[in-house]
Design a protein around this motif. Structure first.
Motif, short mmCIF file in Angstrom:
data_model
loop_
_atom_site.label_atom_id
_atom_site.label_comp_id
_atom_site.label_asym_id
_atom_site.label_seq_id
_atom_site.Cartn_x
_atom_site.Cartn_y
_atom_site.Cartn_z
N ALA A 2 7.13 3.15 -6.78
CA ALA A 2 6.61 3.51 -8.10
C ALA A 2 6.52 5.03 -8.19
CB ALA A 2 5.24 2.89 -8.30
N ARG A 3 6.73 5.52 -9.39
CA ARG A 3 6.58 6.96 -9.65
C ARG A 3 5.28 7.18 -10.39
NH1 ARG A 3 11.82 10.16 -10.30
NH2 ARG A 3 13.25 8.87 -9.12
N VAL A 4 4.58 8.26 -10.01
CA VAL A 4 3.30 8.57 -10.61
C VAL A 4 3.30 10.03 -11.03
CG1 VAL A 4 0.81 8.71 -10.21
CG2 VAL A 4 2.13 6.90 -9.13
N LEU A 5 2.81 10.30 -12.23
CA LEU A 5 2.65 11.67 -12.72
C LEU A 5 1.16 12.00 -12.71
CD1 LEU A 5 3.70 14.27 -14.08
CD2 LEU A 5 3.33 13.12 -16.27
N VAL A 6 0.82 13.10 -12.05
CA VAL A 6 -0.56 13.57 -12.03
C VAL A 6 -0.58 14.91 -12.75
CG1 VAL A 6 -2.53 14.23 -10.61
CG2 VAL A 6 -1.01 12.41 -9.83
N THR A 7 -1.20 14.94 -13.91
CA THR A 7 -1.28 16.19 -14.65
C THR A 7 -2.41 17.04 -14.08
OG1 THR A 7 -2.72 15.22 -16.33
CG2 THR A 7 -0.34 15.18 -16.76
N GLY A 8 -2.23 18.35 -14.13
CA GLY A 8 -3.24 19.25 -13.60
C GLY A 8 -3.45 19.06 -12.12
N ALA A 9 -2.35 18.90 -11.38
CA ALA A 9 -2.40 18.54 -9.96
C ALA A 9 -3.16 19.53 -9.09
CB ALA A 9 -0.99 18.35 -9.42
N SER A 10 -3.28 20.77 -9.53
CA SER A 10 -3.98 21.77 -8.71
C SER A 10 -5.49 21.74 -8.91
CB SER A 10 -3.45 23.17 -9.00
OG SER A 10 -3.68 23.51 -10.36
N GLY A 11 -5.97 20.90 -9.81
CA GLY A 11 -7.40 20.77 -10.02
C GLY A 11 -8.08 20.04 -8.88
N ALA A 24 -0.93 6.76 0.62
CA ALA A 24 -0.63 5.34 0.44
C ALA A 24 0.82 5.06 0.83
CB ALA A 24 -0.89 4.92 -1.00
N GLY A 25 1.69 6.06 0.71
CA GLY A 25 3.07 5.92 1.13
C GLY A 25 3.93 5.05 0.23
N GLU A 26 3.42 4.67 -0.90
CA GLU A 26 4.14 3.76 -1.79
C GLU A 26 4.58 4.42 -3.08
OE1 GLU A 26 1.75 0.30 -2.46
OE2 GLU A 26 1.11 0.23 -0.38
N TYR A 27 4.28 5.71 -3.24
CA TYR A 27 4.51 6.36 -4.52
C TYR A 27 5.31 7.65 -4.38
CZ TYR A 27 0.58 3.33 -5.60
OH TYR A 27 -0.23 2.25 -5.73
N MET A 28 6.17 7.89 -5.34
CA MET A 28 6.79 9.20 -5.52
C MET A 28 5.87 9.91 -6.50
SD MET A 28 10.85 8.45 -5.75
CE MET A 28 11.25 10.17 -5.64
N VAL A 29 5.31 11.03 -6.09
CA VAL A 29 4.30 11.71 -6.90
C VAL A 29 4.87 13.00 -7.46
CG1 VAL A 29 1.97 12.65 -6.94
CG2 VAL A 29 2.50 10.75 -5.41
N ALA A 53 3.16 9.81 4.62
CA ALA A 53 3.80 9.95 3.31
C ALA A 53 5.31 9.78 3.46
CB ALA A 53 3.48 11.30 2.71
N LYS A 54 5.89 8.94 2.64
CA LYS A 54 7.33 8.73 2.67
C LYS A 54 8.07 9.76 1.83
CE LYS A 54 7.02 3.72 3.18
NZ LYS A 54 7.30 2.43 2.54
N TYR A 55 7.38 10.31 0.85
CA TYR A 55 8.01 11.22 -0.11
C TYR A 55 7.24 12.53 -0.19
CZ TYR A 55 9.81 6.68 -1.51
OH TYR A 55 10.37 5.44 -1.52
N ASP A 56 7.96 13.60 -0.49
CA ASP A 56 7.32 14.89 -0.74
C ASP A 56 6.75 14.91 -2.14
OD1 ASP A 56 7.98 15.99 1.74
OD2 ASP A 56 9.92 16.69 1.01
N LEU A 57 5.76 15.73 -2.35
CA LEU A 57 5.20 15.96 -3.67
C LEU A 57 6.17 16.82 -4.46
CD1 LEU A 57 2.88 16.02 -5.78
CD2 LEU A 57 1.97 17.98 -4.51
#
Length: 72
Positions: A2-11, A24-29, A53-57
């Motif tokens: 699953a892909r997840v978008l986190v807005t304001g990630a530096s907060g 969690a290792g299940e998400y592309m963030v 983590a399977k994927y990089d941020l």
């Protein structure tokens, strides 16, 4: 995957959410930040990679009040 978008990630809260999603290792963030050149804000995020983590941020610069930022 699953892909997840986190807005304001530096907060404060968002950075913890990003870490938990990566762990969690299940998400592309993908995280949005105001400026990729602000090392004080994005530096800690760039270094964030839990062992399991399977994927990089992926970080993207976005002004969420500007319609063009959404297109990019």
């Amino acid at each position: 995957m699953a892909r997840v978008l986190v807005t304001g990630a530096s907060g404060f809260l968002a950075s913890h959410i990003v870490r938990q999603l990566l762990e969690a290792g299940e998400y592309m963030v993908r995280g949005t930040v105001r400026s990729l050149s602000n090392e004080k804000k994005v530096g800690p995020l760039k270094k964030l990679k839990p062992e399991n983590a399977k994927y990089d941020l992926e970080l993207v610069e976005a002004d969420l009040t500007n319609k063009e930022s959404w297109t990019e």
